[in-house]
Design an enzyme around this catalytic site. Sequence first.
Site, PDB file in Angstrom:
ATOM      1  N   LYS A  12      22.468  60.823  59.746  1.00  0.00           N
ATOM      2  CA  LYS A  12      22.209  60.363  58.874  1.00  0.00           C
ATOM      3  C   LYS A  12      22.851  58.214  59.020  1.00  0.00           C
ATOM      4  O   LYS A  12      24.115  58.497  59.084  1.00  0.00           O
ATOM      5  CB  LYS A  12      23.246  60.942  57.731  1.00  0.00           C
ATOM      6  CG  LYS A  12      23.220  59.942  56.391  1.00  0.00           C
ATOM      7  CD  LYS A  12      23.663  61.272  55.261  1.00  0.00           C
ATOM      8  CE  LYS A  12      23.192  60.988  54.199  1.00  0.00           C
ATOM      9  NZ  LYS A  12      24.037  62.281  52.439  1.00  0.00           N
ATOM     10  N   SER A  37      20.718  64.121  49.102  1.00  0.00           N
ATOM     11  CA  SER A  37      20.382  63.385  49.461  1.00  0.00           C
ATOM     12  C   SER A  37      19.966  62.884  51.654  1.00  0.00           C
ATOM     13  O   SER A  37      19.346  61.208  51.902  1.00  0.00           O
ATOM     14  CB  SER A  37      21.772  61.951  49.540  1.00  0.00           C
ATOM     15  OG  SER A  37      22.324  62.896  50.578  1.00  0.00           O
ATOM     16  N   SER A  74      23.506  67.869  48.880  1.00  0.00           N
ATOM     17  CA  SER A  74      23.042  66.741  49.241  1.00  0.00           C
ATOM     18  C   SER A  74      22.710  66.402  51.296  1.00  0.00           C
ATOM     19  O   SER A  74      21.539  66.682  52.270  1.00  0.00           O
ATOM     20  CB  SER A  74      23.253  65.396  49.853  1.00  0.00           C
ATOM     21  OG  SER A  74      23.359  64.756  48.598  1.00  0.00           O
TER      22      SER A  74
END
Lengths: 485, 97
Positions: A76, A151, A175
């Site tokens: 990420k 996310s 997330s």
Amino acid sequence: MVDLTLTELRDKLQAGDVSSVAATETMLARIADHDGEIQSYVTVTAEEALAQAAEADRRLAAGEKGALLGVPVGIKDLLCNKGVPTQAGSKILEGFRPPYDAFVVQQLKEAGAVILGMTNTDEFGMGSSTEFSAYQTSKNPWNVEHVPGGSSGGSAAAVAANMAYGTLGTDTGGSVRLPASYCGVVGVRPTYGRVSRWGAIAYASSLDQVGTFGRTVQDAAAMLGVVAGYDERDSTSIKTPVPDYEAALTGDIKGLRVGVPKEYFVQDGMDEDVATSVRAAIAKLEALGAEIVEISIPHSQYALSIYYLIATAEASSNLGRYDGVRYGPRVTGKDVIDSTRRTRGLFGPEAKNRIMLGTFVLSAGYYDAYYGRALKARTLLINDFKEAFKHVDVIAAPTCPSTAFRFGERMNDPIQMYLTDIYTVSLNLSASCGLSVPCGFDRDGLPIGLQLMGNTLQEETLLNAAYAYEQATEWHHKNAMPAGS
Amino acid sequence: MAELTIKDVEKIALLARLHLTAEELADYQGKLTAVLGYVAQLDELDLEGVPPTAHAVFQQNVMRPDVINSVLPNEEALANAQAKMDGQFAIQAVLDE
């Protein structure tokens, strides 16, 4: 090679049937062919990946074996990767190249994993769709008109579209689990403190935790085994040995007590297909020998409020550091305060929204009424979980009341966007661990996730419950974008 | 607090050191009011005597030996800065004249 799971690839690497360079080239070609559409990666580091793969091949040739040795993975965009743009989905970190690796990135590199690139995220992890990324919007590989969830949407989409064998995300309010559910993959959010947060760009420090994605439970467990661990640079990381998570996957759950919280099935707007699939999954666990126990988490109805007060308060403090002095672009105004304000104007709409809310609830005259009350209500919620785990080993619930929504649907209504997280935020506020495992598809062919939650540091029990379910079902054999597509 | 005024939103923006356009101020006025309306559900709870929780996994007095570990070389620490001077971060003058 595209369709192999992480553990299947690992077996082939160790047997010498394929090389890490070949696997990496396959993934890079896959990204070149499909990521123009899916947009899961913000930055692809092809050159570095091929060098890491060549090094992994040398280690493999020398007879070394490792959980991720030679395996191409994605991370990420808010996990610091030395020398590689790490931008947290934000214009305020545009061009930032960290001078050091996050703990989890260090762990991956030492294990000989190959890092393909940085995956897309809502700005600073604040969002449920990747629509709040300043750079791009990732698409759901099952239907590109729908969001991948957020996310960590880029990480989930990359795994679902076979553009990485595993990925890392972060989970502050859901997330990892939410995008895993939306994209039909496995997403694990370990206990707070299980993984060092060193070098993970902070959103809400008492809730943030790195998590892992895989196509299967074992893949996600393999990733977790490598990145978990104590680190003296994160004073909240837990000093306890990391178990062999893969060895815990026996598939035997006879006598496992599975709690079903009644509050998680009464939400307005609960999709019928989601309710049906999750109930069927719970029946499957029972058929496998688990004992189903109805439980109650009475304060879960307040979880979203508690979460948004605490998370935004912490965010307003954490994001105070972005002033254009040490990193990121700088906008010059008439004086220092004006410059700071204009520079911070580079934050996107949701980051600004949360900074504003957090600043307000911490401000003089409102602290006790909002932030102070939220901290106390958090205690009540934690007590609910403590009580529940006296009677059950894991808790089963939907990951989300609905399946992946369409782009734009919830952008301008913060309450609707926040309700997406209603079933995931409780876990972050408490000391539990959790995951999402695929448990079916809705009428439109979009994936549904079963959420399992475990007690503090009981990741082995949690993963084994998911593994038993997964192995007894066919969902993990479905592929959103199989090879040749 | 039922509804935030534009003045309230301006004050929060100053405290948060955010420059917001008139359009943004109006937008956040609506959004913040909506969220504060939602979280008002916590008013139902009796929290008398309930201790606050800052961290769910409680740890106390976490210490490590006070030794100097590897530190970033000056050049690397400054590498991401927009402006630097004499091996330090450079900012706009705080005091004038």
